[in-house]
Design a protein around this motif. Structure first.
Motif, PDB file in Angstrom:
ATOM      1  N   GLN A 181       0.829  -1.208   0.000  1.00  0.00           N
ATOM      2  CA  GLN A 181       0.000   0.000   0.000  1.00  0.00           C
ATOM      3  C   GLN A 181       0.865   1.260   0.000  1.00  0.00           C
ATOM      4  N   GLU A 182       1.942   1.252   0.780  1.00  0.00           N
ATOM      5  CA  GLU A 182       2.841   2.403   0.812  1.00  0.00           C
ATOM      6  C   GLU A 182       3.498   2.604  -0.549  1.00  0.00           C
ATOM      7  N   ASP A 183       3.960   1.505  -1.156  1.00  0.00           N
ATOM      8  CA  ASP A 183       4.581   1.592  -2.473  1.00  0.00           C
ATOM      9  C   ASP A 183       3.596   2.120  -3.507  1.00  0.00           C
ATOM     10  N   PHE A 184       2.349   1.663  -3.442  1.00  0.00           N
ATOM     11  CA  PHE A 184       1.323   2.118  -4.380  1.00  0.00           C
ATOM     12  C   PHE A 184       1.073   3.614  -4.213  1.00  0.00           C
ATOM     13  N   TYR A 185       0.965   4.063  -2.976  1.00  0.00           N
ATOM     14  CA  TYR A 185       0.738   5.487  -2.703  1.00  0.00           C
ATOM     15  C   TYR A 185       1.884   6.326  -3.253  1.00  0.00           C
ATOM     16  N   ILE A 186       3.107   5.887  -2.998  1.00  0.00           N
ATOM     17  CA  ILE A 186       4.280   6.635  -3.458  1.00  0.00           C
ATOM     18  C   ILE A 186       4.302   6.697  -4.984  1.00  0.00           C
ATOM     19  N   LYS A 187       4.005   5.571  -5.628  1.00  0.00           N
ATOM     20  CA  LYS A 187       4.003   5.539  -7.086  1.00  0.00           C
ATOM     21  C   LYS A 187       2.943   6.484  -7.650  1.00  0.00           C
ATOM     22  N   GLN A 188       1.752   6.490  -7.057  1.00  0.00           N
ATOM     23  CA  GLN A 188       0.685   7.387  -7.513  1.00  0.00           C
ATOM     24  C   GLN A 188       1.074   8.853  -7.311  1.00  0.00           C
ATOM     25  N   HIS A 189       1.700   9.134  -6.182  1.00  0.00           N
ATOM     26  CA  HIS A 189       2.131  10.502  -5.882  1.00  0.00           C
ATOM     27  C   HIS A 189       3.178  10.965  -6.903  1.00  0.00           C
ATOM     28  N   GLU A 190       4.118  10.076  -7.226  1.00  0.00           N
ATOM     29  CA  GLU A 190       5.141  10.418  -8.208  1.00  0.00           C
ATOM     30  C   GLU A 190       4.529  10.627  -9.591  1.00  0.00           C
ATOM     31  N   LYS A 191       3.539   9.805  -9.949  1.00  0.00           N
ATOM     32  CA  LYS A 191       2.859   9.974 -11.235  1.00  0.00           C
ATOM     33  C   LYS A 191       2.182  11.339 -11.312  1.00  0.00           C
ATOM     34  N   GLU A 192       1.529  11.737 -10.234  1.00  0.00           N
ATOM     35  CA  GLU A 192       0.854  13.023 -10.192  1.00  0.00           C
ATOM     36  C   GLU A 192       1.854  14.169 -10.325  1.00  0.00           C
ATOM     37  N   GLN A 193       2.982  14.061  -9.641  1.00  0.00           N
ATOM     38  CA  GLN A 193       4.012  15.093  -9.747  1.00  0.00           C
ATOM     39  C   GLN A 193       4.551  15.189 -11.172  1.00  0.00           C
ATOM     40  N   LEU A 194       4.801  14.032 -11.812  1.00  0.00           N
ATOM     41  CA  LEU A 194       5.282  14.026 -13.192  1.00  0.00           C
ATOM     42  C   LEU A 194       4.262  14.659 -14.136  1.00  0.00           C
ATOM     43  N   ARG A 195       2.992  14.358 -13.921  1.00  0.00           N
ATOM     44  CA  ARG A 195       1.944  14.932 -14.758  1.00  0.00           C
ATOM     45  C   ARG A 195       1.947  16.453 -14.655  1.00  0.00           C
ATOM     46  N   LYS A 196       2.051  16.964 -13.434  1.00  0.00           N
ATOM     47  CA  LYS A 196       2.075  18.411 -13.226  1.00  0.00           C
ATOM     48  C   LYS A 196       3.304  19.046 -13.870  1.00  0.00           C
ATOM     49  N   LEU A 197       4.451  18.381 -13.745  1.00  0.00           N
ATOM     50  CA  LEU A 197       5.670  18.913 -14.349  1.00  0.00           C
ATOM     51  C   LEU A 197       5.568  18.935 -15.873  1.00  0.00           C
ATOM     52  N   ARG A 198       4.970  17.900 -16.449  1.00  0.00           N
ATOM     53  CA  ARG A 198       4.793  17.867 -17.900  1.00  0.00           C
ATOM     54  C   ARG A 198       3.871  18.998 -18.373  1.00  0.00           C
ATOM     55  N   GLU A 199       2.821  19.248 -17.595  1.00  0.00           N
ATOM     56  CA  GLU A 199       1.922  20.359 -17.933  1.00  0.00           C
ATOM     57  C   GLU A 199       2.667  21.687 -17.899  1.00  0.00           C
ATOM     58  N   GLN A 200       3.483  21.883 -16.859  1.00  0.00           N
ATOM     59  CA  GLN A 200       4.262  23.117 -16.756  1.00  0.00           C
ATOM     60  C   GLN A 200       5.233  23.232 -17.926  1.00  0.00           C
ATOM     61  N   LEU A 201       5.837  22.120 -18.319  1.00  0.00           N
ATOM     62  CA  LEU A 201       6.773  22.123 -19.434  1.00  0.00           C
ATOM     63  C   LEU A 201       6.065  22.501 -20.733  1.00  0.00           C
ATOM     64  N   GLN A 202       4.878  21.967 -20.946  1.00  0.00           N
ATOM     65  CA  GLN A 202       4.114  22.304 -22.151  1.00  0.00           C
ATOM     66  C   GLN A 202       3.756  23.795 -22.177  1.00  0.00           C
ATOM     67  N   LYS A 203       3.366  24.322 -21.010  1.00  0.00           N
ATOM     68  CA  LYS A 203       3.041  25.754 -20.936  1.00  0.00           C
ATOM     69  C   LYS A 203       4.277  26.601 -21.227  1.00  0.00           C
ATOM     70  N   SER A 204       5.412  26.181 -20.667  1.00  0.00           N
ATOM     71  CA  SER A 204       6.652  26.930 -20.890  1.00  0.00           C
ATOM     72  C   SER A 204       7.043  26.885 -22.361  1.00  0.00           C
ATOM     73  N   LYS A 205       6.914  25.717 -22.989  1.00  0.00           N
ATOM     74  CA  LYS A 205       7.242  25.596 -24.409  1.00  0.00           C
ATOM     75  C   LYS A 205       6.335  26.488 -25.250  1.00  0.00           C
ATOM     76  N   ALA A 206       5.054  26.509 -24.918  1.00  0.00           N
ATOM     77  CA  ALA A 206       4.113  27.356 -25.661  1.00  0.00           C
ATOM     78  C   ALA A 206       4.465  28.826 -25.487  1.00  0.00           C
ATOM     79  N   GLU A 207       4.869  29.210 -24.282  1.00  0.00           N
ATOM     80  CA  GLU A 207       5.256  30.586 -24.006  1.00  0.00           C
ATOM     81  C   GLU A 207       6.501  30.975 -24.805  1.00  0.00           C
ATOM     82  N   VAL A 208       7.490  30.093 -24.818  1.00  0.00           N
ATOM     83  CA  VAL A 208       8.719  30.345 -25.565  1.00  0.00           C
ATOM     84  C   VAL A 208       8.403  30.482 -27.048  1.00  0.00           C
TER      85      VAL A 208
END
Length: 91
Positions: free
Chosen positions: A52-79
């Motif tokens: 359960q702990e491993d699953f939670y950590i994996k889900q949390h990391e996935k969410e963080q990666l998703r947010k970072l990818r969104e920020q990267l896309q916004k930054s690329k569009a801005e550039v």
């Protein structure tokens, strides 16, 4: 007046405290709450809890990666937008 005999009587009547010490069991007792488990022993509860702990950590990391990818896309569009503005100004 205090005499030597009074002092001796008082000392004899005073209870002597002989080193009181708490004693704890060192070995592991099966089934006791909070007991230390050896490295090799894993029961179904600890395995489930770790999963359960491993699953939670994996889900949390996935969410963080998703947010970072969104920020990267916004930054690329801005550039891209800024580069287009620079090109328009240079023309």
């Amino acid at each position: 007046m205090i005499t030597r005999s009074n002092i001796r009587q008082t000392i004899k009547q005073t209870p002597k405290v002989v080193g009181i010490m708490r004693q704890y069991s060192v070995g592991s007792s099966d089934g006791s709450t909070g007991s230390h488990r050896g490295f090799g022993s894993e029961d179904s509860f600890t395995k489930k809890e770790k999963a359960q702990e491993d699953f939670y950590i994996k889900q949390h990391e996935k969410e963080q990666l998703r947010k970072l990818r969104e920020q990267l896309q916004k930054s690329k569009a801005e550039v891209k937008n800024i580069e287009e503005q620079i090109e328009n100004i240079q023309k």
